[in-house]
Design a protein around this motif. Structure first.
Motif, PDB file in Angstrom:
ATOM      1  N   LEU A   1       0.825  -1.213   0.000  1.00  0.00           N
ATOM      2  CA  LEU A   1       0.000   0.000   0.000  1.00  0.00           C
ATOM      3  C   LEU A   1       0.853   1.254   0.000  1.00  0.00           C
ATOM      4  N   ASN A   2       2.115   1.109   0.351  1.00  0.00           N
ATOM      5  CA  ASN A   2       3.042   2.228   0.364  1.00  0.00           C
ATOM      6  C   ASN A   2       3.427   2.605  -1.073  1.00  0.00           C
ATOM      7  N   GLU A   3       3.466   3.906  -1.381  1.00  0.00           N
ATOM      8  CA  GLU A   3       3.752   4.348  -2.751  1.00  0.00           C
ATOM      9  C   GLU A   3       5.148   3.935  -3.202  1.00  0.00           C
ATOM     10  N   GLU A   4       6.115   3.974  -2.295  1.00  0.00           N
ATOM     11  CA  GLU A   4       7.472   3.608  -2.666  1.00  0.00           C
ATOM     12  C   GLU A   4       7.568   2.116  -3.007  1.00  0.00           C
ATOM     13  N   VAL A   5       6.868   1.294  -2.226  1.00  0.00           N
ATOM     14  CA  VAL A   5       6.868  -0.140  -2.508  1.00  0.00           C
ATOM     15  C   VAL A   5       6.160  -0.424  -3.827  1.00  0.00           C
ATOM     16  N   SER A   6       5.005   0.194  -4.022  1.00  0.00           N
ATOM     17  CA  SER A   6       4.266  -0.003  -5.266  1.00  0.00           C
ATOM     18  C   SER A   6       5.083   0.470  -6.469  1.00  0.00           C
TER      19      SER A   6
END
Length: 338
Positions: free
Chosen positions: A257-262
């Motif tokens: 759900l984290n933008e950096e992970v996505s």
């Protein structure tokens, strides 16, 4: 006046009466024909109204201890007319009675359990009868793992209805075998292994609370392979071909759900292409599901732990489906489980 002339005059005097008599009979026949036509039209309209008044039907079945009663209570709270433990042979009769209620019984839910071969045969015959009548019917199947069912039966200190002189697991195995075909025909399968009563009610509300039924409803569920496949999945997507953010120290604590992970996941070679191609494939599958009358689909998206890749892919895939008019619910089964 001669006798011949007198007879001719008498015939002429009688002709208007006979002609009038024939004319009256013609009018009577025409009026009767019009009345018959009106009656036929009224009967046709009544037949159409009766057909339009056929109630919507949901059949709730599944494993004993998996939550059939809870699902039925939820539908009852939503305004459905619920009949518990109705013999399958009586289901068409119940629908017929609902059709005679002049719209007062528009939605019927029937809870059935299959405890014997003849019981199952009756259910199959009833379903064929309903299909022949054009009744809109759906089957909701409540599923659960053997471990969860054993735990529930032991907690209430009750025997399984099919265990006989054996163990609880023997009864579960026998019931699962009896229900195998019905489970395959189900429109909606709900796995209650890890659900509490409130979570099951929330799932039922999500599927049946709407005023109008959508053409297709989808559940996109992320999961971790190390915790096992979801038993209620219709389609399974494997994201383990993508690099795992778990091995990137600064990303490990976060989820998909984290933008950096996505961003990390979808910047990998093949990630965006995979999403595009699979979304196109789902369009084809969804068209087939609608054609076959299937209203619910569960898409399970998996990675190793169900935390990073599968979560990110599930969110993007659900957004694609929603943009195409499919009502979509996202569930992250194993996120936070590690």
């Amino acid at each position: 006046m001669t006798e011949h002339e007198k007879q001719s005059t008498d015939r002429r005097d009688q002709e208007p009466e006979e002609t009038q008599k024939v004319t009256d009979e013609d009018h009577t026949r025409r009026d009767a024909a019009q009345d018959d036509g009106a009656q036929a039209g009224t009967a046709g309209e009544a037949g159409a109204a009766a057909e339009a008044a056929i109630p919507e039907l949901v059949i709730i079945s599944g494993m004993s201890g998996a939550g059939r009663s809870t699902a039925a209570k939820c539908l009852e709270d939503l305004g459905w007319f619920v009949v518990d433990n109705l013999p399958p042979a009586l289901i068409p009769t119940m629908v017929e009675l609902g059709a005679r209620s002049q719209g007062n019984v528009a939605r019927i839910a029937v809870v059935v359990d299959v405890r014997g071969r003849r019981f199952f045969d009756n259910l199959r015959e009833s379903l064929a009868d309903l299909d022949a009548r054009g009744v809109t019917r759906r089957i909701v199947f409540l599923e659960s793992s053997d471990e969860a069912l054993v735990r529930r039966f032991e907690s209430v200190r009750r025997p399984h209805p099919l265990q006989g002189d054996g163990r609880i697991v023997d009864g579960i195995a026998a019931e699962r075998e009896l229900l195998r075909e019905l489970r395959g025909d189900a429109d909606l399968v709900i796995d209650t292994s890890s659900l509490n009563v409130h979570e099951l009610r929330a799932k039922m509300d999500a599927q049946f609370a709407g005023e109008e039924e959508p053409e297709l409803r989808a559940t996109v569920m992320s999961f971790g392979y190390k915790y096992g496949l979801p038993v209620d999945a219709d389609l399974v997507v494997d994201c383990r071909f993508l690099p795992n953010p778990h091995w990137v120290p600064e990303l490990r604590p976060f989820t998909g759900l984290n933008e950096e992970v996505s961003g990390y996941v979808f910047n990998q070679p093949g990630a965006k292409e995979f999403l595009d191609r699979y979304a196109e494939l789902l369009q084809l599958i969804a068209t087939g599901y609608r054609r076959e009358g299937k209203r619910y689909v569960t898409i399970a998206v998996g990675c190793t732990g169900g935390k990073h890749r599968s979560v990110a892919m599930s969110e993007k895939l659900a957004a694609r489906l929603a943009a195409e008019g499919v009502e979509t619910v996202v569930v992250h089964r194993d996120m936070g489980r590690e």
